[in-house]
Motif scaffolding. Structure first.
Motif, PDB file in Angstrom:
ATOM      1  N   GLN A  33       0.859  -1.180   0.000  1.00  0.00           N
ATOM      2  CA  GLN A  33       0.000   0.000   0.000  1.00  0.00           C
ATOM      3  C   GLN A  33       0.898   1.233   0.000  1.00  0.00           C
ATOM      4  O   GLN A  33       2.082   1.140   0.322  1.00  0.00           O
ATOM      5  N   THR A 114       1.033  -0.569  -6.789  1.00  0.00           N
ATOM      6  CA  THR A 114       0.222  -1.180  -5.742  1.00  0.00           C
ATOM      7  C   THR A 114      -0.379  -2.498  -6.243  1.00  0.00           C
ATOM      8  O   THR A 114      -0.359  -2.774  -7.445  1.00  0.00           O
ATOM      9  N   ASP A 116      -3.216  -3.548  -6.982  1.00  0.00           N
ATOM     10  CA  ASP A 116      -4.235  -3.480  -8.034  1.00  0.00           C
ATOM     11  C   ASP A 116      -3.661  -3.104  -9.387  1.00  0.00           C
ATOM     12  O   ASP A 116      -4.397  -2.959 -10.379  1.00  0.00           O
ATOM     13  N   GLU A 118      -2.136  -0.295 -10.165  1.00  0.00           N
ATOM     14  CA  GLU A 118      -2.011   1.148 -10.376  1.00  0.00           C
ATOM     15  C   GLU A 118      -0.581   1.594 -10.066  1.00  0.00           C
ATOM     16  O   GLU A 118       0.115   0.997  -9.241  1.00  0.00           O
ATOM     17  N   HIS A 249     -11.942  -7.698 -19.631  1.00  0.00           N
ATOM     18  CA  HIS A 249     -11.351  -7.791 -18.289  1.00  0.00           C
ATOM     19  C   HIS A 249     -10.134  -8.707 -18.298  1.00  0.00           C
ATOM     20  O   HIS A 249     -10.166  -9.809 -18.861  1.00  0.00           O
ATOM     21  N   ASP A 251      -6.447  -9.717 -15.674  1.00  0.00           N
ATOM     22  CA  ASP A 251      -5.766  -9.569 -14.391  1.00  0.00           C
ATOM     23  C   ASP A 251      -4.556  -8.665 -14.594  1.00  0.00           C
ATOM     24  O   ASP A 251      -3.584  -9.047 -15.255  1.00  0.00           O
TER      25      ASP A 251
END
Length: 297
Positions: A33, A114, A116, A118, A249, A251
């Protein structure tokens, strides 16, 4: 000192694309994070050091898409500058106008990724390696290329040199124009490419529909506009078409470099005279694949 490599053999089957802009070193760290003030976040894996910079990334993407590419850029005359030269030469990219500036450092981007996918980027650009108008003029007057792609956030003298001296059939601009130039710079372009945040910065407001943003940006003068929208794909608008090419979509591992992969692929397809909607679709497909592999060039 200008380090040059032998000029690659030209093939009549391959279009030529010249990229005008920045090259730098990317130092990437994966973190669980983002850190908060006063606290330390430990990286999830060792840092990686790779070639980077908008125009360098785009040149590599165009080369992967099958084009002979040339990069007009500056780096420091140091170990990292030499590292970037080797990477370009190994990729068979023309470095005739890739200059090493004596006693100058090479630009660095620190990229935090991060879970996800990003990325958060801090870019340190040495003033000594910013392109000059003379460097750009000299390079473009020697290059016979159908497509020129330029960063619009370069120093105004460099951007204006592109406008005045390019001899390409199609001029593509990318990023928010330098403040001294402003949105009027878009009128000199055949194609303008931005992401949604850049489009909002130019227009002064955020559009929920990237196709509407593309239409509004086209009113500023470019013949065509493309607005990339991340996981939603990319929108386009020209005199004949306005639409959105969706993505499927996947991963995501890392989004860093996805926009450059899109633009490099788009430029090559336009050089092949592919219609804009189809060229955008191929760019979206290339970027989608890219973010699932490593997110690194």
């Amino acid at each position: 000192m200008n380090h040059q490599s032998p000029d690659p053999v030209r093939s009549p089957q391959l279009p030529d694309v010249a990229f005008v802009g920045r090259a730098n070193i990317d130092i990437t760290v994966r973190i669980p994070q983002r850190p908060v003030a006063g606290r330390t976040t430990f990286a999830s894996s060792p840092a990686t050091t790779t070639p980077g910079g908008k125009s360098l990334n785009q040149a590599l993407a165009a080369r992967r898409a099958g084009a002979r590419t040339s990069l007009i850029s500056n780096v420091g005359d140091n170990e990292w500058g030499a590292f970037l030269s080797r990477a370009l030469t190994d990729a068979a990219i023309d470095v005739s106008f890739f200059q090493h500036v004596p006693s100058a450092p090479t630009g660095i981007a620190v990229i935090e990724v991060t879970p996800d996918g990003e990325n958060y980027i801090v870019l340190a650009i040495p003033p000594e390696t910013e392109l000059t108008g003379e460097h750009v003029r000299s390079a473009l007057q020697q290059l016979q290329v159908p497509i020129v792609v330029t960063q619009l956030d370069l120093q105004p003298e460099a951007v204006n040199a592109v406008f005045r001296h390019h001899r390409a059939e199609t001029l593509i601009g990318n990023l928010v124009p330098h403040p001294t130039l402003g949105p009027t710079a878009l009128a000199a372009l055949d194609v303008f490419v931005s992401n949604e945040a850049e489009a909002a910065a130019i227009l002064g407001r955020q559009h929920t529909d990237p196709a509407l943003a593309a239409q509004e940006l086209r009113k500023l003068g470019p013949r065509a506009v493309v607005v990339t929208a991340g996981a939603r794909g990319a929108a386009y608008s020209d005199v004949d078409h306005t639409g959105l090419v969706p993505t499927h979509h996947v991963d995501v591992i890392n989004t860093s470099g996805a926009g450059d992969t899109f633009l490099g692929t788009l430029a090559v397809r336009l050089a092949h005279k592919v219609p804009l909607p189809d060229a955008v679709a191929e760019g979206v497909a290339a970027a989608t694949t890219f973010v699932t592999i490593t997110g690194q060039q």
